[in-house]
Design an enzyme around this catalytic site. Structure first.
Site, mmCIF file in Angstrom:
data_model
loop_
_atom_site.group_PDB
_atom_site.id
_atom_site.type_symbol
_atom_site.label_atom_id
_atom_site.label_comp_id
_atom_site.label_asym_id
_atom_site.label_seq_id
_atom_site.Cartn_x
_atom_site.Cartn_y
_atom_site.Cartn_z
ATOM 1 N N SER A 171 -33.075 86.014 -105.019
ATOM 2 C CA SER A 171 -33.688 84.836 -105.624
ATOM 3 C C SER A 171 -35.046 84.500 -105.010
ATOM 4 O O SER A 171 -35.942 84.025 -105.706
ATOM 5 C CB SER A 171 -32.754 83.629 -105.495
ATOM 6 O OG SER A 171 -31.597 83.825 -106.265
ATOM 7 N N ALA A 189 -28.833 83.523 -107.910
ATOM 8 C CA ALA A 189 -27.757 82.697 -107.354
ATOM 9 C C ALA A 189 -27.942 82.588 -105.851
ATOM 10 O O ALA A 189 -28.105 83.592 -105.165
ATOM 11 C CB ALA A 189 -26.397 83.294 -107.683
ATOM 12 N N ILE A 229 -25.913 80.849 -102.729
ATOM 13 C CA ILE A 229 -24.634 80.228 -102.375
ATOM 14 C C ILE A 229 -24.680 79.792 -100.917
ATOM 15 O O ILE A 229 -25.073 80.570 -100.041
ATOM 16 C CB ILE A 229 -23.476 81.199 -102.656
ATOM 17 C CG1 ILE A 229 -23.483 81.580 -104.143
ATOM 18 C CG2 ILE A 229 -22.138 80.581 -102.251
ATOM 19 C CD1 ILE A 229 -22.560 82.692 -104.526
ATOM 20 N N HIS A 240 -30.054 78.494 -94.127
ATOM 21 C CA HIS A 240 -30.736 79.466 -94.981
ATOM 22 C C HIS A 240 -30.725 79.028 -96.443
ATOM 23 O O HIS A 240 -31.726 79.127 -97.154
ATOM 24 C CB HIS A 240 -30.068 80.836 -94.812
ATOM 25 C CG HIS A 240 -30.728 81.938 -95.563
ATOM 26 N ND1 HIS A 240 -30.206 82.443 -96.728
ATOM 27 C CD2 HIS A 240 -31.862 82.633 -95.309
ATOM 28 C CE1 HIS A 240 -30.996 83.407 -97.175
ATOM 29 N NE2 HIS A 240 -32.001 83.540 -96.324
ATOM 30 N N ARG A 280 -19.856 78.401 -113.143
ATOM 31 C CA ARG A 280 -21.095 78.165 -113.889
ATOM 32 C C ARG A 280 -21.630 79.438 -114.547
ATOM 33 O O ARG A 280 -22.521 79.369 -115.385
ATOM 34 C CB ARG A 280 -22.146 77.575 -112.951
ATOM 35 C CG ARG A 280 -21.809 76.164 -112.532
ATOM 36 C CD ARG A 280 -22.758 75.679 -111.442
ATOM 37 N NE ARG A 280 -22.510 74.293 -111.097
ATOM 38 C CZ ARG A 280 -21.580 73.887 -110.240
ATOM 39 N NH1 ARG A 280 -20.805 74.769 -109.638
ATOM 40 N NH2 ARG A 280 -21.411 72.616 -109.971
#
Length: 189
Positions: A61, A85, A87, A93, A132
């Site tokens: 990303s 994504a 997470i 981070h 999602r």
């Protein structure tokens, strides 16, 4: 009064780019599938042979905004969809990556005038991300709809911004604009 809004039917000649982060590819792959499904159902050819959609894969990303900005600068595309994504883990981070990615994607659109769609999932857990990306709904579909709506809206706005019909005259420039006592006419700036 004029009302302008995008639509989902004038899509046959749109050119789109999709920038996908490989990291968390279980999630990004599902987002891409949802995105492609939404585009296809609205008349966009998403096949590998398509002249309408180009796919750009990046490591994660964090790299998405750079590629999105370069593509937007080319003005080859009507919209760019960014998929990724991030997470949350045990370190900060997540916060750094999420913040920089969102700022970078927004800046790409602002600097170029090309719609750059923020399709980066930020989730606390893998389960939230999976929900999602297809378990409950697929945000990829929503990102596709945003791209179509913005691309068709911008096609309506662009001619307005490139003509001087009904717009304010430019501000005075040059030495005469800097002289003391020079006033502007009644035009609001």
């Amino acid at each position: 009064m004029a009302v302008y809004e995008g639509n989902f039917v004038q899509t046959g000649d749109l050119r789109l780019a999709i920038v996908i982060g490989r990291f968390n590819d279980l999630i990004t792959g599902k987002l891409l599938e949802g995105c492609q499904d939404g585009l296809k159902r609205h008349g966009v050819d998403v096949s590998p042979e398509s002249e309408q959609v180009d796919y750009y894969w990046v490591p994660g990303s964090f790299e998405v905004p750079l590629v999105a900005h370069q593509l937007a600068q080319s003005h080859r595309y009507d919209a760019i969809i960014c998929l990724g994504a991030v997470i949350r883990g045990q370190t900060p981070h997540f916060d750094y990556v999420s913040a920089e990615v969102s700022k970078g994607i927004a800046a790409a659109g602002f600097r170029t005038g090309v719609p750059v769609i923020f399709g980066i999932l930020t989730a606390d857990t893998m389960q939230q991300a999976l929900e999602r990306a297809g378990v409950k709904s697929n945000k990829g579909w929503e990102y596709a709809m945003s791209a179509l709506e913005m691309a068709t809206l911008m096609r309506q706005i662009t001619p307005l911004t490139h003509s001087n019909n009904g717009s304010r005259p430019p501000l005075p420039t040059g030495p005469e604009a800097l002289r003391p006592g020079v006033t502007l006419d009644s035009t609001a700036y």
